[in-house]
Scaffold this motif. Structure first.
Motif, PDB file in Angstrom:
ATOM      1  N   ALA A 137       0.824  -1.211   0.000  1.00  0.00           N
ATOM      2  CA  ALA A 137       0.000   0.000   0.000  1.00  0.00           C
ATOM      3  C   ALA A 137       0.859   1.262   0.000  1.00  0.00           C
ATOM      4  CB  ALA A 137      -0.926  -0.009   1.211  1.00  0.00           C
TER       5      ALA A 137
ATOM      6  N   VAL B 262      -2.986   4.328   5.811  1.00  0.00           N
ATOM      7  CA  VAL B 262      -2.983   2.905   6.173  1.00  0.00           C
ATOM      8  C   VAL B 262      -3.757   2.695   7.470  1.00  0.00           C
ATOM      9  CG1 VAL B 262      -1.535   0.954   6.869  1.00  0.00           C
ATOM     10  CG2 VAL B 262      -0.856   2.379   4.940  1.00  0.00           C
TER      11      VAL B 262
ATOM     12  N   LEU C  98      -6.494  -6.666  -3.750  1.00  0.00           N
ATOM     13  CA  LEU C  98      -5.231  -5.938  -3.617  1.00  0.00           C
ATOM     14  C   LEU C  98      -4.514  -5.853  -4.955  1.00  0.00           C
ATOM     15  CD1 LEU C  98      -3.581  -7.176  -0.283  1.00  0.00           C
ATOM     16  CD2 LEU C  98      -4.441  -4.892  -0.778  1.00  0.00           C
TER      17      LEU C  98
ATOM     18  N   LEU D 244      -8.220   0.620  -2.440  1.00  0.00           N
ATOM     19  CA  LEU D 244      -7.781  -0.052  -1.218  1.00  0.00           C
ATOM     20  C   LEU D 244      -8.878  -0.052  -0.157  1.00  0.00           C
ATOM     21  CD1 LEU D 244      -4.078   1.144  -0.802  1.00  0.00           C
ATOM     22  CD2 LEU D 244      -4.877  -1.168  -1.333  1.00  0.00           C
TER      23      LEU D 244
END
Length: 263
Positions: free
Chosen positions: A93, A104, A149, A158
């Motif tokens: 990510a 995140v 993903l 995401l």
């Protein structure tokens, strides 16, 4: 639910090394505080079972019935699907898509919220619909996460991927209930412990396999995880169908025997 965002902000503010160190210090402090609180809890004393009534690990393993063995094998394949990309999700990510540590943290919070929201309706309907369909949905979510993903190219994508990751909790309580239901009523603690020991010992090698696949590229890592998820899901669906078919066959035989007796 706010702690992942806070951890991401620490990394953004102090860097990866500094932020992680500060987060670890805070985590150690909170863990020590939790231990102090738990020391105040007291359980009522229980009569200890005689030694000759206890089963050892191998005896507990041998006593697994067929449904529990099939669930164990399916669970192992699904947990490989989870473990292989697990250590590399944040790296993917941040390094490949370019999100920040705070983002995140937001993704992790979204995962936790999705998990909480899906558990509530699942707990309500599980007794009406049966546990197996909910376990199938859980296995399907495990499988879809690495695929989601792989196709993600933005923070918005995401978000969808981490929502899918949270939805894997949809039937996790049903899976645990099946494990307990398949266990001997007088040896549940030993049999459940043997189940998780076998599963986690085998699946722990998934981290090494994930590292090897990551060296070959994120795509191979995610596709390898998804392939094992597909295998585990298909195997579980087939075992459920076989169990239902054998149940119907036994029911037909019983009805035929009753008819012959009545004649």
């Amino acid at each position: 639910m706010i702690t992942p965002i806070f951890g991401g902000m620490l990394i953004d503010r102090f860097g990866i090394i500094g932020g992680v160190r500060i987060a670890l210090i805070i985590s150690i402090f909170l863990s020590a505080l939790t231990i102090l609180v738990q020391r105040q809890l007291r359980e009522e004393p229980r009569e200890e079972a005689p030694a000759d009534e206890r089963w050892n690990f191998w005896r507990s393993l041998r006593e697994f019935n067929s449904p529990m063995r099939r669930l164990l094998l399916s669970d192992i394949l699904i947990r490989f699907c989870e473990r292989i990309p697990s250590a590399w999700v944040v790296i993917f990510a941040m390094d490949y898509i370019g999100v920040s540590g705070r983002q995140v943290g937001i993704l992790t919070t979204i995962e936790m919220v999705a998990a909480t929201l899906c558990i509530l309706p699942a707990s309500h309907f599980v007794d009406r619909r049966g546990r197996e369909p909910f376990v199938m949905v859980t296995f399907l979510m495990f499988t879809l996460f690495p695929i989601s993903l792989l196709v993600s190219r933005s923070f918005s994508a995401l978000i969808i991927a981490f929502m899918i990751r949270g939805f894997k909790e949809f039937g996790d309580t049903s899976r645990k209930a099946l494990i307990i239901g398949y266990s001997d009523s007088y040896r549940r603690g030993q049999m459940v412990g043997a189940y998780y020991l076998v599963r986690d010992l085998i699946v722990s090698s998934g981290a090494i396999l994930g590292a090897y696949l990551w060296k070959l590229g994120p795509a191979l890592n995610f596709l390898g995880a998804a392939a094992l998820g597909v295998a585990g899901t298909i195997f579980y669906v087939k075992t459920i169908r076989q169990s239902r078919q054998s149940f119907l066959n036994d029911l037909k035989k019983e009805l035929e025997m009753r008819r012959t007796r009545s004649q």
